[in-house]
Design a protein around this motif. Sequence first.
Motif, mmCIF file in Angstrom:
data_model
loop_
_atom_site.group_PDB
_atom_site.id
_atom_site.type_symbol
_atom_site.label_atom_id
_atom_site.label_comp_id
_atom_site.label_asym_id
_atom_site.label_seq_id
_atom_site.Cartn_x
_atom_site.Cartn_y
_atom_site.Cartn_z
ATOM 1 N N PHE A 134 -39.663 24.591 24.867
ATOM 2 C CA PHE A 134 -40.329 25.516 24.397
ATOM 3 C C PHE A 134 -39.664 25.814 22.973
ATOM 4 C CE2 PHE A 134 -40.523 30.304 23.089
ATOM 5 C CZ PHE A 134 -42.026 30.417 23.093
ATOM 6 N N GLY A 135 -38.410 25.831 22.829
ATOM 7 C CA GLY A 135 -37.825 25.859 21.569
ATOM 8 C C GLY A 135 -37.722 24.938 20.507
ATOM 9 N N LEU A 136 -38.147 23.696 21.157
ATOM 10 C CA LEU A 136 -38.591 22.766 20.265
ATOM 11 C C LEU A 136 -39.951 22.803 19.769
ATOM 12 C CD1 LEU A 136 -36.921 19.279 22.213
ATOM 13 C CD2 LEU A 136 -36.405 20.424 19.937
ATOM 14 N N ARG A 137 -40.954 23.156 20.426
ATOM 15 C CA ARG A 137 -42.198 23.332 20.129
ATOM 16 C C ARG A 137 -42.228 24.510 18.939
ATOM 17 N NH1 ARG A 137 -44.234 24.594 25.571
ATOM 18 N NH2 ARG A 137 -44.995 26.221 24.830
ATOM 19 N N MET A 138 -41.359 25.576 19.128
ATOM 20 C CA MET A 138 -41.487 26.566 18.254
ATOM 21 C C MET A 138 -40.933 26.205 16.799
ATOM 22 S SD MET A 138 -42.852 29.374 19.383
ATOM 23 C CE MET A 138 -43.893 28.315 20.358
ATOM 24 N N GLN A 139 -39.690 25.160 16.972
ATOM 25 C CA GLN A 139 -39.412 24.640 15.692
ATOM 26 C C GLN A 139 -40.440 23.693 14.979
ATOM 27 O OE1 GLN A 139 -35.983 22.492 16.523
ATOM 28 N NE2 GLN A 139 -34.565 24.219 17.038
ATOM 29 N N LYS A 140 -41.127 23.178 15.764
ATOM 30 C CA LYS A 140 -42.126 22.376 15.320
ATOM 31 C C LYS A 140 -43.170 23.151 14.676
ATOM 32 C CE LYS A 140 -45.712 18.576 16.235
ATOM 33 N NZ LYS A 140 -46.692 18.324 17.467
ATOM 34 N N ALA A 141 -43.582 24.490 15.108
ATOM 35 C CA ALA A 141 -44.619 25.010 14.469
ATOM 36 C C ALA A 141 -44.217 25.721 13.170
ATOM 37 C CB ALA A 141 -45.070 26.220 15.768
ATOM 38 N N THR A 142 -43.022 25.882 13.200
ATOM 39 C CA THR A 142 -42.477 26.607 12.051
ATOM 40 C C THR A 142 -41.925 25.527 11.126
ATOM 41 O OG1 THR A 142 -40.386 26.865 13.206
ATOM 42 C CG2 THR A 142 -41.821 28.762 13.139
ATOM 43 N N GLN A 143 -42.230 24.179 11.492
ATOM 44 C CA GLN A 143 -41.798 23.155 10.509
ATOM 45 C C GLN A 143 -40.330 23.086 10.160
ATOM 46 O OE1 GLN A 143 -44.262 23.388 7.057
ATOM 47 N NE2 GLN A 143 -46.345 22.755 8.397
ATOM 48 N N GLN A 144 -39.594 23.415 11.292
ATOM 49 C CA GLN A 144 -38.023 23.234 11.306
ATOM 50 C C GLN A 144 -37.645 22.141 12.053
ATOM 51 O OE1 GLN A 144 -36.827 26.984 12.663
ATOM 52 N NE2 GLN A 144 -37.276 28.281 10.626
ATOM 53 N N LEU A 145 -38.293 21.491 12.796
ATOM 54 C CA LEU A 145 -38.083 20.214 13.518
ATOM 55 C C LEU A 145 -38.064 18.836 12.826
ATOM 56 C CD1 LEU A 145 -37.539 19.394 16.564
ATOM 57 C CD2 LEU A 145 -40.042 18.868 16.885
ATOM 58 N N GLU A 158 -33.517 22.768 40.241
ATOM 59 C CA GLU A 158 -34.528 23.782 39.699
ATOM 60 C C GLU A 158 -34.138 24.611 38.516
ATOM 61 O OE1 GLU A 158 -34.934 26.385 43.284
ATOM 62 O OE2 GLU A 158 -36.564 25.027 43.913
ATOM 63 N N LYS A 159 -32.738 24.592 38.441
ATOM 64 C CA LYS A 159 -32.002 25.218 37.258
ATOM 65 C C LYS A 159 -32.232 23.998 36.003
ATOM 66 C CE LYS A 159 -27.845 27.088 35.469
ATOM 67 N NZ LYS A 159 -28.121 26.603 34.046
ATOM 68 N N GLU A 160 -32.328 23.070 36.405
ATOM 69 C CA GLU A 160 -32.261 21.845 35.381
ATOM 70 C C GLU A 160 -33.751 21.730 34.678
ATOM 71 O OE1 GLU A 160 -31.057 19.162 32.836
ATOM 72 O OE2 GLU A 160 -29.790 20.011 34.130
ATOM 73 N N VAL A 161 -34.528 21.971 35.538
ATOM 74 C CA VAL A 161 -35.971 22.116 35.068
ATOM 75 C C VAL A 161 -36.178 23.319 34.224
ATOM 76 C CG1 VAL A 161 -38.487 22.499 35.861
ATOM 77 C CG2 VAL A 161 -36.968 20.721 37.273
ATOM 78 N N SER A 162 -35.757 24.422 34.576
ATOM 79 C CA SER A 162 -35.998 25.608 33.807
ATOM 80 C C SER A 162 -35.147 25.491 32.505
ATOM 81 C CB SER A 162 -35.416 26.959 34.676
ATOM 82 O OG SER A 162 -34.257 27.029 34.742
ATOM 83 N N ASP A 163 -34.113 24.990 32.437
ATOM 84 C CA ASP A 163 -33.442 24.796 31.184
ATOM 85 C C ASP A 163 -34.062 23.648 30.447
ATOM 86 O OD1 ASP A 163 -31.378 26.376 32.171
ATOM 87 O OD2 ASP A 163 -30.009 24.917 32.610
ATOM 88 N N LEU A 164 -34.677 22.647 30.948
ATOM 89 C CA LEU A 164 -35.393 21.786 29.944
ATOM 90 C C LEU A 164 -36.724 22.217 29.775
ATOM 91 C CD1 LEU A 164 -34.903 18.449 32.194
ATOM 92 C CD2 LEU A 164 -34.211 18.884 29.807
ATOM 93 N N LEU A 165 -37.477 23.428 30.455
ATOM 94 C CA LEU A 165 -38.684 23.916 29.953
ATOM 95 C C LEU A 165 -38.202 24.902 28.720
ATOM 96 C CD1 LEU A 165 -40.396 24.601 33.219
ATOM 97 C CD2 LEU A 165 -41.313 23.126 31.446
#
Length: 66
Positions: free
Chosen positions: A26-37, A15-22
């Motif tokens: 989310f961080g990767l999606r935000m990086q993609k949205a700000t074109q930093q990925l 359960e901790k692993e799933v929450s960490d991965l989520l």
Amino acid sequence: MKASELRAKDVAGLEKEVSDLLKAHFGLRMQKATQQLNNHSQLGKTRRDIARAKTILAEKKKEAAK
């Protein structure tokens, strides 16, 4: 993360692993949205890792219910 590594964990660890991965996804999606990925394949990898962890977690919960 490999399935064998996930299967070695208990339910709380999964359960901790799933929450960490989520959170990481989310961080990767935000990086993609700000074109930093730079590496867009990371999004797919984390999504598959989340699915893998959730599947093993469901298996363990079903096994514990028996």
